[in-house]
Structure formats: C-alpha cells, structure tokens
Design a protein around this motif. Structure first.
Motif, PDB file in Angstrom:
ATOM      1  N   HIS A   1       0.850  -1.186   0.000  1.00 57.00           N
ATOM      2  CA  HIS A   1       0.000   0.000   0.000  1.00 57.00           C
ATOM      3  C   HIS A   1       0.878   1.226   0.000  1.00 57.00           C
ATOM      4  O   HIS A   1       2.042   1.183   0.425  1.00 57.00           O
ATOM      5  CB  HIS A   1      -0.903   0.032   1.231  1.00 57.00           C
ATOM      6  CG  HIS A   1      -2.213  -0.647   0.996  1.00 57.00           C
ATOM      7  ND1 HIS A   1      -3.116  -0.240   0.049  1.00 57.00           N
ATOM      8  CD2 HIS A   1      -2.763  -1.730   1.591  1.00 57.00           C
ATOM      9  CE1 HIS A   1      -4.172  -1.013   0.068  1.00 57.00           C
ATOM     10  NE2 HIS A   1      -3.982  -1.925   0.985  1.00 57.00           N
TER      11      HIS A   1
ATOM     12  N   ARG B   1     -12.115  -0.199 -15.886  1.00 53.49           N
ATOM     13  CA  ARG B   1     -12.946  -1.257 -15.322  1.00 53.49           C
ATOM     14  C   ARG B   1     -14.320  -1.283 -15.990  1.00 53.49           C
ATOM     15  O   ARG B   1     -14.874  -2.340 -16.252  1.00 53.49           O
ATOM     16  CB  ARG B   1     -13.108  -1.041 -13.814  1.00 53.49           C
ATOM     17  CG  ARG B   1     -13.858  -2.165 -13.120  1.00 53.49           C
ATOM     18  CD  ARG B   1     -13.950  -1.920 -11.629  1.00 53.49           C
ATOM     19  NE  ARG B   1     -14.785  -0.786 -11.305  1.00 53.49           N
ATOM     20  CZ  ARG B   1     -14.330   0.417 -10.959  1.00 53.49           C
ATOM     21  NH1 ARG B   1     -13.037   0.629 -10.899  1.00 53.49           N
ATOM     22  NH2 ARG B   1     -15.153   1.412 -10.680  1.00 53.49           N
TER      23      ARG B   1
ATOM     24  N   LEU C   1      -6.906   6.662  -9.947  1.00 54.30           N
ATOM     25  CA  LEU C   1      -8.160   6.013  -9.564  1.00 54.30           C
ATOM     26  C   LEU C   1      -9.228   6.193 -10.641  1.00 54.30           C
ATOM     27  O   LEU C   1      -9.973   5.261 -10.970  1.00 54.30           O
ATOM     28  CB  LEU C   1      -8.662   6.574  -8.230  1.00 54.30           C
ATOM     29  CG  LEU C   1      -7.847   6.216  -6.982  1.00 54.30           C
ATOM     30  CD1 LEU C   1      -8.343   7.006  -5.782  1.00 54.30           C
ATOM     31  CD2 LEU C   1      -7.947   4.724  -6.700  1.00 54.30           C
TER      32      LEU C   1
ATOM     33  N   GLU D   1      -8.399   3.959 -13.586  1.00 55.15           N
ATOM     34  CA  GLU D   1      -8.743   2.565 -13.286  1.00 55.15           C
ATOM     35  C   GLU D   1     -10.236   2.341 -13.415  1.00 55.15           C
ATOM     36  O   GLU D   1     -10.688   1.310 -13.931  1.00 55.15           O
ATOM     37  CB  GLU D   1      -8.281   2.199 -11.870  1.00 55.15           C
ATOM     38  CG  GLU D   1      -6.786   2.036 -11.733  1.00 55.15           C
ATOM     39  CD  GLU D   1      -6.400   1.678 -10.315  1.00 55.15           C
ATOM     40  OE1 GLU D   1      -7.312   1.378  -9.511  1.00 55.15           O
ATOM     41  OE2 GLU D   1      -5.199   1.710 -10.004  1.00 55.15           O
TER      42      GLU D   1
ATOM     43  N   THR E   1     -13.680  -0.247  -5.578  1.00 57.16           N
ATOM     44  CA  THR E   1     -13.375  -0.718  -6.920  1.00 57.16           C
ATOM     45  C   THR E   1     -12.625  -2.045  -6.836  1.00 57.16           C
ATOM     46  O   THR E   1     -11.964  -2.334  -5.837  1.00 57.16           O
ATOM     47  CB  THR E   1     -12.512   0.302  -7.679  1.00 57.16           C
ATOM     48  OG1 THR E   1     -11.257   0.448  -6.986  1.00 57.16           O
ATOM     49  CG2 THR E   1     -13.207   1.649  -7.760  1.00 57.16           C
TER      50      THR E   1
ATOM     51  N   ASP F   1      -9.769  -4.399  -7.187  1.00 52.98           N
ATOM     52  CA  ASP F   1      -8.315  -4.302  -7.227  1.00 52.98           C
ATOM     53  C   ASP F   1      -7.773  -5.674  -7.612  1.00 52.98           C
ATOM     54  O   ASP F   1      -7.895  -6.639  -6.849  1.00 52.98           O
ATOM     55  CB  ASP F   1      -7.801  -3.868  -5.856  1.00 52.98           C
ATOM     56  CG  ASP F   1      -6.290  -3.720  -5.805  1.00 52.98           C
ATOM     57  OD1 ASP F   1      -5.618  -4.113  -6.776  1.00 52.98           O
ATOM     58  OD2 ASP F   1      -5.769  -3.217  -4.788  1.00 52.98           O
ATOM     59  N   HIS F   2      -7.189  -5.774  -8.805  1.00 55.88           N
ATOM     60  CA  HIS F   2      -6.714  -7.080  -9.267  1.00 55.88           C
ATOM     61  C   HIS F   2      -5.658  -7.648  -8.329  1.00 55.88           C
ATOM     62  O   HIS F   2      -5.615  -8.865  -8.096  1.00 55.88           O
ATOM     63  CB  HIS F   2      -6.148  -6.994 -10.682  1.00 55.88           C
ATOM     64  CG  HIS F   2      -5.537  -8.280 -11.137  1.00 55.88           C
ATOM     65  ND1 HIS F   2      -6.299  -9.382 -11.488  1.00 55.88           N
ATOM     66  CD2 HIS F   2      -4.235  -8.673 -11.242  1.00 55.88           C
ATOM     67  CE1 HIS F   2      -5.492 -10.375 -11.811  1.00 55.88           C
ATOM     68  NE2 HIS F   2      -4.245  -9.979 -11.671  1.00 55.88           N
ATOM     69  N   GLU F   3      -4.805  -6.801  -7.778  1.00 57.31           N
ATOM     70  CA  GLU F   3      -3.764  -7.297  -6.883  1.00 57.31           C
ATOM     71  C   GLU F   3      -4.371  -7.927  -5.639  1.00 57.31           C
ATOM     72  O   GLU F   3      -3.971  -9.008  -5.213  1.00 57.31           O
ATOM     73  CB  GLU F   3      -2.826  -6.147  -6.481  1.00 57.31           C
ATOM     74  CG  GLU F   3      -1.668  -6.576  -5.589  1.00 57.31           C
ATOM     75  CD  GLU F   3      -0.737  -5.432  -5.276  1.00 57.31           C
ATOM     76  OE1 GLU F   3      -0.295  -5.339  -4.104  1.00 57.31           O
ATOM     77  OE2 GLU F   3      -0.452  -4.634  -6.177  1.00 57.31           O
ATOM     78  N   ARG F   4      -5.351  -7.249  -5.090  1.00 55.31           N
ATOM     79  CA  ARG F   4      -6.022  -7.801  -3.909  1.00 55.31           C
ATOM     80  C   ARG F   4      -6.767  -9.095  -4.274  1.00 55.31           C
ATOM     81  O   ARG F   4      -6.711 -10.093  -3.555  1.00 55.31           O
ATOM     82  CB  ARG F   4      -7.012  -6.795  -3.335  1.00 55.31           C
ATOM     83  CG  ARG F   4      -7.878  -7.395  -2.218  1.00 55.31           C
ATOM     84  CD  ARG F   4      -9.058  -6.499  -1.894  1.00 55.31           C
ATOM     85  NE  ARG F   4     -10.008  -7.237  -1.080  1.00 55.31           N
ATOM     86  CZ  ARG F   4     -10.274  -6.977   0.196  1.00 55.31           C
ATOM     87  NH1 ARG F   4      -9.639  -6.013   0.792  1.00 55.31           N
ATOM     88  NH2 ARG F   4     -11.144  -7.685   0.856  1.00 55.31           N
TER      89      ARG F   4
ATOM     90  N   ASN G   1     -11.549  -2.868  -3.127  1.00 54.66           N
ATOM     91  CA  ASN G   1     -10.624  -2.204  -2.209  1.00 54.66           C
ATOM     92  C   ASN G   1     -11.374  -1.155  -1.402  1.00 54.66           C
ATOM     93  O   ASN G   1     -12.604  -1.082  -1.427  1.00 54.66           O
ATOM     94  CB  ASN G   1      -9.443  -1.588  -2.972  1.00 54.66           C
ATOM     95  CG  ASN G   1      -9.903  -0.570  -4.014  1.00 54.66           C
ATOM     96  OD1 ASN G   1     -11.036  -0.071  -3.975  1.00 54.66           O
ATOM     97  ND2 ASN G   1      -9.036  -0.275  -4.964  1.00 54.66           N
TER      98      ASN G   1
END
Length: 624
Positions: free
Chosen positions: A120, A554, A547, A550, A580, A582-585, A576
């Motif tokens: 983060h 999306r 943001l 993104e 939205t 979050d691909h990483e999460r 997140n």
C-alpha cells in the motif's frame, strides 16, 4: 503476546522486546516499532500479512538470532486475527497455531511471510527500514554480530528482505472465479405456463475445504412455479448436501393436489414409471448421493402417504406447504439418525447429516407470486429500479441470529425464566451456535439421554468424535433449535428486476445496497458513477487521476463476466477501500492456501434471478 490483533504495533513491540536476544531494546527500538506499518482501514488482511510488514523491517533481527525469533513467532502468532474487516467479530477464532519450525524450514517460512506482505502507499518502503537500522544502538549490536558480517549484512539487506510476489494473471483469476458458475435461461412459455423468470445465474467460491455451501434450482413439473435455494452448512457439509437434494422434493409434494398424489402412489404400488416431479438445473459439480437415494425416497413416500390420509379437500397454501416441508424434512433427518441403517456406510451417513447443520433460504416463484422461506442467516434481496434509474434493495428475509431482537425474544419465550441469561450467551445459542434456526444440529434438539444412546450404539467414528460427545452447557429444556422457516410473500411489480439469494459469506463482505447496485448495473449496462470517496486519506492529484483511470478501464471491461453471480463474487472478494475491484487484492485473496482462506472469508454461494418485467406487468394488469 499478540492476543488481540497481530497488526497491533504495541503487541509487536511486546513480542520483540520480550525476546532474550534483544536486551538492549530501548528508545531507538521503541521509536522504530511504534509507527504503524499500515493504516487499519487500508489493510484488508489480518495477522500474517501485518506480521510480514513488521518482519520486513526486522529481518536484521532474524539475522542475529533467527532460531529464537522464529520459534517465538511460531508460538505467538494465532492463525486468525480477532479483528477482520471482512468478518463479524462474533466469529470464533480457531485455536490451531503454526507448528514448531524446523531449522530447514526457516527460509521457506520467511519467504512465505514476506510473500504475504500487503503493498500500500501508506506502508513503509523496504529502504526506510535501512534508515531505521541507523538509529539502533550500533555498539551493542556489534557485540552480538562480528563487524565484517555486520557490514556484509548491511549491503545485502535489500536482496534478503525483498519480498517475492507471485500474483495470478487475469486469466488465472477468471478460471478460478468461473469454475463453478452456472446459467439457465427459462423459456417464456413451456407449454403450460408463462414464466415471469427470464433466467438465473449462480456461482460458488469455496473457502472451506471441502466447501460447506450448496445450491439448488428446479422447475416444478406437476404444479406451477420454480424453486431456487442456497444452503449454508456448518460442522461439515453433510447436512447441507442432504437438504439441497431433498428439500425441493418435500416442497413439491406438499404443493401437489390430492389426485396427483394418488397417481404417484398407485404407480409405485404397481411398479409403473413415476410422474416426474422436478426438472433440476444443476452444475456438474452439484452431485446427488446415489447411495442414500433409496432411503431418501422411502422417507419421502411416507410423507406423501400421510398427506393422502390427511386430505382435507382444500387448496394447498404455498406458505403452509413451505413450512410443512421444512419441518418434515428436519424431522425425517432426526428420525433416520435415531433408527439407523443396517448398511454401515448409510448408518454413518445419516448420523453425520444429523449431527452437522445447515441453514436454508429458498425462493418459490409462480407468476407474480414470490415466496421466500428462510431458516438461518442466508438472505434474499430484491433489486428494484426506481424511476430515475437508480437501484434500491428490498429485504425479503430476516437473519435468525443475535442481531435480530425478535428472534432473541422468541428463543427466550420458549424456555423457562431461569434460562433467560444462558439460552443466548455471547450472541450465540447456548454460547455456541450462531444461527438460531437450522436443519440438523441434533445436539441442540435431542435430549441428553437420546444423544448418549445414539452415540454409544453408533459406529466407532462417531463414538470417537469429541464434538458429537460434547453436551452444550446449560442444556436443560431441549429442543433449543428449530428448522421452521419464516415465510415472506411478495407480489412482483414491473420495477422488481432481479432477486439475489446468497449465503452469509456475501453479506459479511458487502452491504445490501452495494450488492443490488452492482448487479443492477451489470444487468442493464448502465453505470451510475458516484464521486470517488477517499475516506479521509490524503490522496494526491496524481493518485486521484490513477483512480479515475482505473475506473474507466474497469467499466470498459465490465462485461468480461458472462454471469451476474460471478461478477458479484469478483466485487465481494476484490473490492478495495475505494469500492473498486483491485486485481492485486483479488489475486492475493484467491492465492491463499486452503488452511488460510477461511481466516479471511467464508464460502460464498449466490443465485441471481432475473425477472421478465413485461410478463410481470401483463400478469399484474390481468389481476386488476
């Protein structure tokens, strides 16, 4: 140490300063650890991930005395933090701890912990820990580490401490999310009736291994309407599996007219082919238990024979039929376990079903008549589109747990005044069970004498199971639990666009209004954008631009999901703090091993039913 929350800076400091290899931990060390590694509101994960960020700063401590540190860590870190933003605080924490670490596993475990580190903007960079090192008492450190090794370590630190991150690619994420998805389009006219349902999408994402949730969908062939349901098991999946196979048959039989019941019974008596009662709509993974099919059929036949004998000549009421079906199935589950079976496999199966439990939320849709029968804490939510195009959520079920004051009152009134303080304790039934209504769970329904008799005469697997032998505290006036559903009837309107049935794994992670908005926007393709809320965080202009970029990307890729339930699960797991995906999460959450996944979320099972507004409107006009 670390009793309440692994991410607490104070707890981490207590752990470090208690180690015998750090007698010099003083003001510099206090300052070094006092700063929070990550804002609690920003971090989505509990203990292991927070400990990873602390380790990222303290791995030079591990260099000094890795064996002592890791043994202390293995003893101190609980498997699940008691503070999870994704879960209710009432959920019990497992008592299992990490096993003691062998020397050969130190590197592997350290790499695993670093891999869990959550990235983060608010987290400290690995390079800052190098600066923290300069504040440590160098002289006392030199006494513990030779000078030449110390210098080598300083230069090698960036290589040693850099966490290795392995993220799933978008195709891999999609493969996991879509593994259990199922869609069915309902023909507008099936030769008998005009259907008010366009179709439905369903999906499941497991957290338990094996998954304890189940789902079912079927069309009633001898009567009108369609049945859909989600089932959330606990203490194993046996009860949820049995209920998902059997409940719809009990409901369909309860709705059959007397003449049809007689036809079915005569066909069985004469050995002729039976009239089909249900047409199932199943995913290949939704299996039926072939070994128990004969036992289940005999119990169902006994039920319809009783209905034939009790014939009153009156038209069957849907609400009454749903209640009777729920209660009768639960009674049969209990009776089968008491009687047993000469087949050892079946005998053990019926006992497993009875001693485990399951909640159920079932919808019966017939034209504009929608009935929701709910037992437990799964939910039914109606998506309504307002005149301005916005979406609102209408609740069609109520949770049967300690958050429902009327349910607490009901339970207390069913038992003596002397048990008022013990019947609901720590927001659980008898201090143990979260749902106040459920199938199975005979430990909360049978007398103590009956439980002991069944266990003693049962198979060794049951007799050796500590859970089945355990008697709940303050167990004086059973039954404490019921499977009787709460039934709500709703007349569909043209603005009622869809229905969401889901187990509590979804509702623990998302608010009902967000659920309805996400599904509504997915089905219509119209996205009502709201101003991005940053929740009080300091966000730079560049970060805000990122943001917005993104969000635009999306929206353009929103239709990569061909299934509304899959789309909803993607948001439930991957959202997140800004709302939205979050691909990483999402990648990290789906990468968790089986033994860790349940710490972060529950099984999620969703059915999204889409209504045909034109048919609903036409049926509504005919009634008037």
């Amino acid at each position: 140490m670390l009793e309440s929350c692994c991410c607490s800076s104070f707890s981490a400091l207590s752990l470090v300063t208690s180690l015998p290899c750090f007698p010099w931990a003083g003001p510099a060390a206090l300052w070094m650890l006092a700063a929070s590694c990550c804002d609690r509101r920003m971090c989505v994960c509990p203990g292991p991930r927070r400990i990873a960020s602390i380790l990222n700063r303290l791995d030079w401590f591990i260099f000094l005395n890795s064996s002592v540190w890791l043994l202390k860590l293995a003893w101190a870190i609980p498997v699940r933090s008691s503070r999870l933003p994704l879960f209710s605080d009432a959920m019990p924490a497992p008592t299992q701890l990490f096993p003691l670490i062998r020397n050969c596993e130190i590197g592997r475990i350290y790499n695993t912990v670093c891999y869990c580190h959550h990235k983060h903007l608010c987290c400290l960079s690995p390079h800052l820990a190098h600066n923290h090192l300069r504040c440590a008492p160098q002289k006392k450190l030199a006494t513990l580490c030779p000078k030449e090794n110390f210098n080598q370590f300083i230069h090698a630190r960036s290589y040693v401490s850099t966490p290795q991150r392995f993220y799933l690619t978008p195709p891999q994420v999609n493969s996991i999310l879509k593994a259990n998805e199922y869609s069915f389009k309902v023909p507008e006219f099936d030769g008998k009736n005009v259907s008010s349902i366009l179709g439905f999408d369903s999906n499941q994402l497991p957290a338990n291994a094996p998954i304890e949730d189940r789902r079912s969908a079927a069309t009633c062939l001898q009567t009108r309407g369609m049945l859909l349901g989600v089932f959330d098991g606990h203490a194993g999946c046996a009860c949820a599996q049995a209920v998902s196979e059997r409940l719809f048959y009990y409901i369909a039989v309860s709705l059959l007219p007397h003449e049809t019941l007689l036809e079915i019974e005569n066909a069985v008596e004469s050995g002729h082919a039976l009239l089909p009662i249900l047409q199932w709509h199943k995913h290949p993974n939704d299996y039926f238990s072939k070994e128990a099919s004969k036992l289940y059929f005999n119990s169902l036949r006994t039920y319809w024979q009783e209905l034939i004998d009790l014939n009153t000549g009156e038209t069957t009421d849907v609400k009454e039929a749903l209640i009777n079906a729920f209660k009768r199935l639960d009674n049969d589950i209990s009776l089968e376990a008491q009687v047993g079976d000469p087949n050892s496999f079946l005998n053990y199966l019926v006992l497993r079903v009875a001693f485990s439990g399951a909640t159920a939320c079932v919808a019966h849709v017939d034209g504009v008549d929608l009935h929701i029968a709910n037992t437990g804490d799964s939910r039914a939510m109606l998506g309504v589109q307002e005149e301005d195009g916005s979406w609102s959520a209408v609740t069609l079920s109520y949770d049967h747990n300690a958050q429902n004051e009327s349910e607490i009152e009901r339970v207390k009134l069913e038992h003596p005044k002397s048990e008022e303080k013990s019947v609901v304790k720590q927001d659980r039934l008898l201090g143990l069970l979260m749902p106040f209504r459920a199938f199975g769970d005979v430990k909360f329904k049978w007398s103590i004498e009956l439980q002991k008799r069944v266990i003693e005469s049962g198979p060794d697997q049951l007799n050796d199971n500590e859970y089945t032998k355990f008697i709940p505290p303050n167990y004086h006036t059973p039954p404490y639990l019921t499977a009787e559903p709460e039934v709500i009837h709703h007349k569909l309107r043209p603005q009622d666009k869809f229905l969401v049935l889901a187990t509590d794994g979804l509702w623990e992670t998302m608010h009902r209004q967000d659920v309805v908005r996400i599904v509504g926007e997915y089905l219509t393709g119209v996205h009502h954008q709201q101003p991005i809320a940053v929740g009080g965080y300091k966000v730079t202009l560049g970060q805000m631009h990122g943001l917005l970029t993104e969000r635009r990307a999306r929206i353009s890729s929103a239709f990569e999901d061909q299934n509304a339930a899959t789309h909803l699960i993607r948001h439930a797991v991957g959202n997140n703090e800004f709302g939205t995906v979050d691909h990483e999460r999402l990648s990290k959450m789906l990468s968790l091993p089986e033994e860790l996944a349940r710490m972060y979320r529950d099984d999620i099972t969703i059915i999204v039913v889409q209504f045909n507004s034109h048919i609903v409107g036409a049926c509504q006009n005919e009634e008037f």
